[in-house]
Motif scaffolding. Structure first.
Motif, PDB file in Angstrom:
ATOM      1  N   GLY A  35       4.544  -4.923  -4.243  1.00 25.02           N
ATOM      2  CA  GLY A  35       4.027  -6.070  -3.529  1.00 25.02           C
ATOM      3  C   GLY A  35       3.513  -7.137  -4.473  1.00 25.02           C
ATOM      4  N   TRP A  36       2.635  -7.984  -3.972  1.00 23.93           N
ATOM      5  CA  TRP A  36       2.153  -9.146  -4.731  1.00 23.93           C
ATOM      6  C   TRP A  36       1.492  -8.747  -6.049  1.00 23.93           C
ATOM      7  CZ3 TRP A  36      -2.952  -9.894  -6.074  1.00 23.93           C
ATOM      8  CH2 TRP A  36      -3.870  -9.026  -5.480  1.00 23.93           C
ATOM      9  N   ASP A  37       0.886  -7.557  -6.095  1.00 22.57           N
ATOM     10  CA  ASP A  37       0.167  -7.108  -7.287  1.00 22.57           C
ATOM     11  C   ASP A  37       0.889  -6.008  -8.053  1.00 22.57           C
ATOM     12  OD1 ASP A  37      -0.045  -5.147  -5.407  1.00 22.57           O
ATOM     13  OD2 ASP A  37      -2.218  -4.900  -5.564  1.00 22.57           O
ATOM     14  N   GLY A  38       2.149  -5.768  -7.703  1.00 26.24           N
ATOM     15  CA  GLY A  38       2.915  -4.737  -8.381  1.00 26.24           C
ATOM     16  C   GLY A  38       2.777  -3.352  -7.782  1.00 26.24           C
ATOM     17  N   GLN A  39       1.957  -3.206  -6.734  1.00 26.13           N
ATOM     18  CA  GLN A  39       1.747  -1.912  -6.090  1.00 26.13           C
ATOM     19  C   GLN A  39       2.637  -1.780  -4.853  1.00 26.13           C
ATOM     20  OE1 GLN A  39      -0.365   0.333  -7.607  1.00 26.13           O
ATOM     21  NE2 GLN A  39      -0.445  -1.298  -9.147  1.00 26.13           N
ATOM     22  N   VAL A  40       3.117  -0.568  -4.607  1.00 30.27           N
ATOM     23  CA  VAL A  40       3.943  -0.301  -3.428  1.00 30.27           C
ATOM     24  C   VAL A  40       3.044   0.061  -2.249  1.00 30.27           C
ATOM     25  CG1 VAL A  40       5.710   1.215  -2.440  1.00 30.27           C
ATOM     26  CG2 VAL A  40       5.916   0.430  -4.802  1.00 30.27           C
ATOM     27  N   ARG A  41       3.292  -0.549  -1.096  1.00 30.36           N
ATOM     28  CA  ARG A  41       2.600  -0.197   0.138  1.00 30.36           C
ATOM     29  C   ARG A  41       3.595   0.528   1.042  1.00 30.36           C
ATOM     30  NH1 ARG A  41       0.023  -3.877  -3.235  1.00 30.36           N
ATOM     31  NH2 ARG A  41      -2.150  -4.122  -2.602  1.00 30.36           N
ATOM     32  N   PRO A  42       3.525   1.857   1.137  1.00 29.09           N
ATOM     33  CA  PRO A  42       4.557   2.615   1.849  1.00 29.09           C
ATOM     34  C   PRO A  42       4.482   2.526   3.363  1.00 29.09           C
ATOM     35  CG  PRO A  42       2.873   4.099   1.048  1.00 29.09           C
ATOM     36  CD  PRO A  42       2.545   2.748   0.488  1.00 29.09           C
ATOM     37  N   ALA A  43       3.436   1.943   3.906  1.00 29.86           N
ATOM     38  CA  ALA A  43       3.356   1.729   5.351  1.00 29.86           C
ATOM     39  C   ALA A  43       2.469   0.529   5.620  1.00 29.86           C
ATOM     40  CB  ALA A  43       2.813   2.960   6.063  1.00 29.86           C
ATOM     41  N   LEU A  44       2.956  -0.385   6.464  1.00 27.68           N
ATOM     42  CA  LEU A  44       2.190  -1.545   6.901  1.00 27.68           C
ATOM     43  C   LEU A  44       2.470  -1.766   8.374  1.00 27.68           C
ATOM     44  CD1 LEU A  44       2.654  -4.223   4.071  1.00 27.68           C
ATOM     45  CD2 LEU A  44       0.508  -3.130   4.745  1.00 27.68           C
ATOM     46  N   ALA A  45       1.457  -2.202   9.081  1.00 31.64           N
ATOM     47  CA  ALA A  45       1.627  -2.490  10.502  1.00 31.64           C
ATOM     48  C   ALA A  45       0.826  -3.722  10.868  1.00 31.64           C
ATOM     49  CB  ALA A  45       1.176  -1.310  11.349  1.00 31.64           C
ATOM     50  N   VAL A  46       1.320  -4.464  11.842  1.00 32.01           N
ATOM     51  CA  VAL A  46       0.571  -5.552  12.454  1.00 32.01           C
ATOM     52  C   VAL A  46       0.619  -5.339  13.952  1.00 32.01           C
ATOM     53  CG1 VAL A  46       0.433  -8.037  12.881  1.00 32.01           C
ATOM     54  CG2 VAL A  46       0.978  -7.197  10.591  1.00 32.01           C
ATOM     55  N   ALA A  47      -0.558  -5.400  14.567  1.00 31.83           N
ATOM     56  CA  ALA A  47      -0.671  -5.200  16.017  1.00 31.83           C
ATOM     57  C   ALA A  47      -1.197  -6.476  16.645  1.00 31.83           C
ATOM     58  CB  ALA A  47      -1.609  -4.037  16.317  1.00 31.83           C
ATOM     59  N   ALA A  48      -0.436  -7.010  17.594  1.00 29.53           N
ATOM     60  CA  ALA A  48      -0.837  -8.153  18.384  1.00 29.53           C
ATOM     61  C   ALA A  48      -1.038  -7.667  19.825  1.00 29.53           C
ATOM     62  CB  ALA A  48       0.236  -9.240  18.315  1.00 29.53           C
ATOM     63  N   PRO A  49      -1.602  -8.480  20.708  1.00 28.72           N
ATOM     64  CA  PRO A  49      -1.799  -8.028  22.082  1.00 28.72           C
ATOM     65  C   PRO A  49      -0.530  -7.537  22.778  1.00 28.72           C
ATOM     66  CG  PRO A  49      -3.134  -9.962  21.670  1.00 28.72           C
ATOM     67  CD  PRO A  49      -2.306  -9.757  20.434  1.00 28.72           C
TER      68      PRO A  49
END
Length: 220
Positions: A35-49
């Motif tokens: 990602g932006w800092d060189g680290q991998v994020r293996p799961a991301l979520a965004v919850a809207a209504p």
């Protein structure tokens, strides 16, 4: 109607947007890349209504989808193991964005990230906005997380001695204007229990819309 920049940011960041389901699990190669800092994020979520999109590595898609019927708290607890990181944790955050930052006066100047006077937390950022006192001492700063060309996240910090002066909100609004001028949408995430950060966001023009984000990170 969702802002075009935010729509494209969420599609790029997660792999899909929107969803009308309570939960939609998608596979995205972004979850395998730094990602932006060189680290991998293996799961991301965004919850809207209207529902939540959960983005995971393609090779973990089937395993994570097996969790989809669980209550949200149970799913989030099981998510690190499901994406191959059993020692990590899932962290919740209030997800905010701004299309019209507050009309506050600028409070800082843009500096190089290798400036020796910066605190360590600001050094991973490529774009850094800093407020100083009359003697040039660091007081507060904002860093821009450049997730993609459509959406950039702002992080802010203030030294204990400089709190209560309104510097954080002014810096966030100033940085948000720059992000918008560059054609992207500024976002702002904070822990649900961080009331001080919530106040900064509201004052800078980042209202709460009932959106949340969840990410699997290394335990602190």
């Amino acid at each position: 109607m969702l802002d075009t920049r935010l729509f494209h940011h969420l599609v790029s960041w997660l792999g899909q947007w929107p969803t009308r389901r309570p939960l939609q699990v998608v596979g995205s190669e972004r979850r395998t890349l730094p990602g932006w800092d060189g680290q991998v994020r293996p799961a991301l979520a965004v919850a809207a209504p209207g529902g939540m999109v959960l983005s995971v590595p393609p090779d973990r898609l089937a395993e994570v989808r097996e969790l989809a019927g669980k209550p949200l708290d149970d799913l989030l607890a099981a998510l690190p193991s499901a994406v191959g990181q059993p020692g990590w944790r899932t962290y919740p955050a209030v997800f905010r964005y701004s299309l019209v930052p507050a009309s506050l006066p600028d409070a800082g100047e843009w500096v190089a990230p290798d400036d020796p006077t910066l605190p360590s937390w600001l050094r991973p950022f490529r774009d850094v906005l800093v407020a100083r006192d009359a003697d040039g001492e660091y007081l507060a700063g904002v860093g821009i997380k450049r997730h993609d060309r459509y959406g950039n996240e702002l992080s802010v910090g203030t030294t204990p001695a400089a709190r209560g002066r309104g510097l954080a909100r002014r810096l966030v609004a100033q940085a948000a204007r720059r992000v918008l001028d560059e054609g992207a949408v500024p976002t702002y995430l904070h822990a649900p229990e961080n009331a001080a950060s919530a106040r900064v966001a509201e004052a800078a023009g980042f209202p709460s819309r009932g959106w949340m984000s969840y990410g699997v990170f290394k335990s602190e």
